[in-house]
Write a protein that holds these residues in place. Structure first.
Motif, PDB file in Angstrom:
ATOM      1  N   ILE A 158       0.841  -1.206   0.000  1.00 53.80           N
ATOM      2  CA  ILE A 158       0.000   0.000   0.000  1.00 53.80           C
ATOM      3  C   ILE A 158       0.874   1.254   0.000  1.00 53.80           C
ATOM      4  O   ILE A 158       0.674   2.181  -0.788  1.00 53.80           O
ATOM      5  CB  ILE A 158      -0.949   0.015   1.218  1.00 53.80           C
ATOM      6  N   VAL A 159       1.853   1.276   0.888  1.00 54.78           N
ATOM      7  CA  VAL A 159       2.719   2.448   0.996  1.00 54.78           C
ATOM      8  C   VAL A 159       3.518   2.646  -0.289  1.00 54.78           C
ATOM      9  O   VAL A 159       3.667   3.766  -0.787  1.00 54.78           O
ATOM     10  CB  VAL A 159       3.665   2.305   2.207  1.00 54.78           C
ATOM     11  N   THR A 160       4.036   1.559  -0.852  1.00 47.43           N
ATOM     12  CA  THR A 160       4.820   1.660  -2.086  1.00 47.43           C
ATOM     13  C   THR A 160       3.991   2.222  -3.230  1.00 47.43           C
ATOM     14  O   THR A 160       4.469   3.033  -4.034  1.00 47.43           O
ATOM     15  CB  THR A 160       5.371   0.275  -2.476  1.00 47.43           C
ATOM     16  N   GLU A 161       2.724   1.801  -3.307  1.00 52.98           N
ATOM     17  CA  GLU A 161       1.866   2.244  -4.407  1.00 52.98           C
ATOM     18  C   GLU A 161       1.309   3.642  -4.193  1.00 52.98           C
ATOM     19  O   GLU A 161       0.873   4.294  -5.139  1.00 52.98           O
ATOM     20  CB  GLU A 161       0.714   1.251  -4.593  1.00 52.98           C
ATOM     21  N   MET A 162       1.318   4.112  -2.964  1.00 59.52           N
ATOM     22  CA  MET A 162       0.763   5.424  -2.657  1.00 59.52           C
ATOM     23  C   MET A 162       1.713   6.569  -3.019  1.00 59.52           C
ATOM     24  O   MET A 162       1.285   7.707  -3.181  1.00 59.52           O
ATOM     25  CB  MET A 162       0.415   5.517  -1.169  1.00 59.52           C
ATOM     26  N   VAL A 163       3.005   6.287  -3.113  1.00 56.36           N
ATOM     27  CA  VAL A 163       3.981   7.354  -3.327  1.00 56.36           C
ATOM     28  C   VAL A 163       4.590   7.249  -4.714  1.00 56.36           C
ATOM     29  O   VAL A 163       4.518   6.206  -5.370  1.00 56.36           O
ATOM     30  CB  VAL A 163       5.100   7.315  -2.262  1.00 56.36           C
ATOM     31  N   GLY A 164       5.198   8.327  -5.167  1.00 54.25           N
ATOM     32  CA  GLY A 164       5.856   8.335  -6.463  1.00 54.25           C
ATOM     33  C   GLY A 164       7.247   7.752  -6.399  1.00 54.25           C
ATOM     34  O   GLY A 164       7.738   7.369  -5.334  1.00 54.25           O
ATOM     35  N   SER A 165       7.902   7.710  -7.550  1.00 50.91           N
ATOM     36  CA  SER A 165       9.226   7.080  -7.630  1.00 50.91           C
ATOM     37  C   SER A 165      10.257   7.799  -6.769  1.00 50.91           C
ATOM     38  O   SER A 165      11.231   7.194  -6.328  1.00 50.91           O
ATOM     39  CB  SER A 165       9.701   7.039  -9.090  1.00 50.91           C
ATOM     40  N   GLN A 167       9.706   9.092  -3.831  1.00 52.57           N
ATOM     41  CA  GLN A 167       9.438   8.942  -2.401  1.00 52.57           C
ATOM     42  C   GLN A 167       9.390   7.487  -1.940  1.00 52.57           C
ATOM     43  O   GLN A 167       8.958   7.201  -0.833  1.00 52.57           O
ATOM     44  CB  GLN A 167       8.098   9.612  -2.028  1.00 52.57           C
ATOM     45  N   ARG A 168       9.806   6.564  -2.812  1.00 57.48           N
ATOM     46  CA  ARG A 168       9.642   5.156  -2.451  1.00 57.48           C
ATOM     47  C   ARG A 168      10.576   4.707  -1.333  1.00 57.48           C
ATOM     48  O   ARG A 168      10.430   3.599  -0.804  1.00 57.48           O
ATOM     49  CB  ARG A 168       9.816   4.255  -3.685  1.00 57.48           C
ATOM     50  N   LEU A 169      11.510   5.561  -0.933  1.00 54.69           N
ATOM     51  CA  LEU A 169      12.367   5.213   0.205  1.00 54.69           C
ATOM     52  C   LEU A 169      11.577   5.167   1.501  1.00 54.69           C
ATOM     53  O   LEU A 169      12.107   4.757   2.529  1.00 54.69           O
ATOM     54  CB  LEU A 169      13.510   6.217   0.324  1.00 54.69           C
ATOM     55  N   VAL A 170      10.312   5.604   1.448  1.00 54.41           N
ATOM     56  CA  VAL A 170       9.475   5.503   2.647  1.00 54.41           C
ATOM     57  C   VAL A 170       9.350   4.034   3.076  1.00 54.41           C
ATOM     58  O   VAL A 170       9.120   3.736   4.250  1.00 54.41           O
ATOM     59  CB  VAL A 170       8.080   6.119   2.378  1.00 54.41           C
ATOM     60  N   ASP A 478       4.120   9.952 -13.778  1.00 50.86           N
ATOM     61  CA  ASP A 478       3.925   9.070 -12.629  1.00 50.86           C
ATOM     62  C   ASP A 478       2.526   9.305 -12.068  1.00 50.86           C
ATOM     63  O   ASP A 478       2.153  10.423 -11.735  1.00 50.86           O
ATOM     64  CB  ASP A 478       4.980   9.372 -11.555  1.00 50.86           C
ATOM     65  N   THR A 479       1.742   8.241 -11.964  1.00 46.10           N
ATOM     66  CA  THR A 479       0.361   8.370 -11.500  1.00 46.10           C
ATOM     67  C   THR A 479       0.261   8.719 -10.037  1.00 46.10           C
ATOM     68  O   THR A 479      -0.842   8.829  -9.512  1.00 46.10           O
ATOM     69  CB  THR A 479      -0.399   7.054 -11.752  1.00 46.10           C
ATOM     70  N   THR A 480       1.376   8.858  -9.340  1.00 43.68           N
ATOM     71  CA  THR A 480       1.315   9.228  -7.928  1.00 43.68           C
ATOM     72  C   THR A 480       1.966  10.580  -7.672  1.00 43.68           C
ATOM     73  O   THR A 480       2.353  10.874  -6.552  1.00 43.68           O
ATOM     74  CB  THR A 480       2.004   8.161  -7.053  1.00 43.68           C
ATOM     75  N   SER A 481       2.079  11.414  -8.701  1.00 43.13           N
ATOM     76  CA  SER A 481       2.700  12.713  -8.511  1.00 43.13           C
ATOM     77  C   SER A 481       1.815  13.663  -7.706  1.00 43.13           C
ATOM     78  O   SER A 481       2.250  14.747  -7.347  1.00 43.13           O
ATOM     79  CB  SER A 481       3.016  13.345  -9.877  1.00 43.13           C
TER      80      SER A 481
END
Length: 483
Positions: A158-165, A167-170, A478-481
């Motif tokens: 969920i977290v990986t898909e919620m953020v853009g490329s 911010q994926r270090l979250v 990116d669809t999560t921008s």
């Protein structure tokens, strides 16, 4: 803080002295005239050696600061292998959860499966704490593993898909909270005198996560793959509004996709050449990370020393691992740190095994370096696995590959304790070989730094040619921008 070992100190609960923890003298004390104060005074050292031994028949006396499942279910002597089984059953539950709940999350939704899993972990954990017998304990420990797999893998996706490329270090930040949990655990174990209390302390918070129903939306990426574009667009508008951002008009186009809705399948993970290669390498990486990681953690119990303090320190070592990842992974990429961390872990395990016991400080330091390396590898494999699989297969694929982590976790206690009985350092030799081979195999994975998450299997097949160009990042918005 008292010094304890991982194993309970016990002895035969029967009149007379024992020649070991699992045997007693085969003597009918009622037919021998002896002193109750010193029953063995009747025997000389020579005659005592000829007295036959027999197994304990009336239980054991345990000398320990806290109760444990060992003392609760008498997992000693001939039943000592059942202690390994308790950890193995938990990992089998993880494996079953990878197949069932990983598939369910890709078909029925991330948040629904996450909430269901949290409820399952809480209920099963309570039953484990009050299990009337060992069989019930094992059954619900298995089920707790099933639902536990559903919670953390679905949460991560969920977290990986919620953020853009960018911010994926979250995802690495999530692992840091896992580390904080490890550091807190020995304090809980030290303060709570019973294993049931410890079980409840780490189980009951799962019910609080049910409140996420009102706080965490469904993954827009997943909704788009299920042709629910309008709902995805509504969620993206809400998130953008909370973040003080405006949603670009081009997002309205994503609601009109004509792509057919497909359900995840194992064959999709191995049908095409690059997907097949990535899947096999990631499966081995998960297996190795779990086996070496859990093996090094459990080794603390047989290496002597203060179990509480050693466990805390071993957890604290993981924080620098996460910081190293955060400092390097967006600068030099994923693959190189992944390779180096595995090789460092392998070399450190080998050196630790060969160092003499009288250089304790050096042996401990090198072992700590190995723990640092395998922790980095374990945290990076989460990130890389989620970045390499398309949205249609991401939860199922990550869960399935991480199922080999559970196989490694199942094997770890048996391998560690049985091989350590032959030679204490023999498990480290095995860990060294596995980790080094893993580091070499990772070289065959593509670099995913700066690459947008793939949406289809076809996108994955193009990753190798695009990884060096950031092609997808330039070609598609990116669809999560909106984050």
């Amino acid at each position: 803080m008292p010094t304890v070992s991982a194993f309970t100190v016990y002895g035969c609960c029967q009149n007379g002295s024992s020649n070991g923890q699992c045997e007693r003298f085969d003597i009918d004390w009622n037919n021998i005239s002896v002193s109750c104060a010193d029953p063995l005074a009747h025997f000389t050292n020579h005659s005592l050696g000829s007295v036959p031994l027999t197994t304990c028949q009336k239980g054991w006396v345990y000398r320990q600061p806290h109760s444990s499942i060992i003392s609760e279910y008498n997992l000693v002597c001939d039943n000592a292998w059942l202690l390994d089984l308790t950890q193995g059953v938990l990992n089998l539950g993880f494996l079953a959860g990878a197949f069932t709940l990983g598939y369910a999350a890709d078909r029925y939704g991330r948040i629904l499966v996450y909430l269901f899993s949290c409820l399952g972990v809480g209920v099963c954990g309570i039953v484990v704490a009050f299990a009337p017998n060992f069989s019930i304990f094992l059954i619900f420990r298995f089920l707790q593993g099933v639902f536990g797999k559903g919670t953390w893998m679905t949460c991560y996706v969920i977290v990986t898909e919620m953020v853009g490329s960018d911010q994926r270090l979250v995802g690495i930040v999530i692992q840091m909270f896992f580390t904080l949990g490890i550091m807190i655990l020995p304090g809980i174990a030290y303060l709570i005198p019973t294993w049931q209390g410890i079980q409840l302390a780490i189980t009951l918070p799962n019910f609080l996560f049910l409140l996420y129903y009102w706080a965490v939306p469904e993954s827009p990426r997943w909704l788009l793959t299920r042709k629910k574009g309008e709902k995805a667009l509504k969620i993206m508008h809400t998130v953008a509004k909370h973040n003080g951002r405006c949603l670009s008009p081009h997002y309205s186009e994503i609601t009109g996709t004509n792509e057919e809705v497909t359900n995840p399948s194992f064959f999709d993970l191995v049908r095409t050449p690059r997907m097949r290669r990535y899947t096999l390498i990631l499966m081995y990486a998960w297996f190795t990370s779990a086996l070496v990681y859990q093996g090094l953690v459990m080794r603390l119990g047989i290496a002597g020393g203060n179990l509480y303090l050693d466990f805390f320190i071993s957890g604290a070592v993981e924080l620098p691992a996460a910081l190293l990842i955060l400092l390097t992974i967006d600068r030099i990429g994923r693959r190189l740190p992944f390779v180096i961390s595995n090789i460092v872990a392998g070399v450190a395990c080998l050196i630790t095994a060969l160092l003499p016991e009288d250089i304790k400080w050096l042996k401990t330091s090198v072992a700590t370096l190995g723990r640092l390396g395998i922790t980095m590898a374990f945290e990076i494999v989460y990130l890389v696995n989620s970045e390499l699989y398309p949205t249609t297969l991401r939860n199922f694929g990550v869960s399935l590959c991480s199922g080999f982590c559970d196989i490694g976790g199942f094997i770890a206690p048996f391998l560690l304790f049985r091989l350590a009985a032959i030679w204490l350092e023999l498990p480290l030799i095995i860990f060294s070989i596995l980790a080094t081979v893993c580091g070499l195999l990772v070289l065959f994975l593509p670099e995913t730094k700066g690459i947008s998450l793939p949406e289809t299997v076809e996108d994955v097949e193009q990753l190798s040619s695009l990884s060096g160009k950031n092609g997808r990042k330039k070609k598609h918005q990116d669809t999560t921008s909106y984050i």
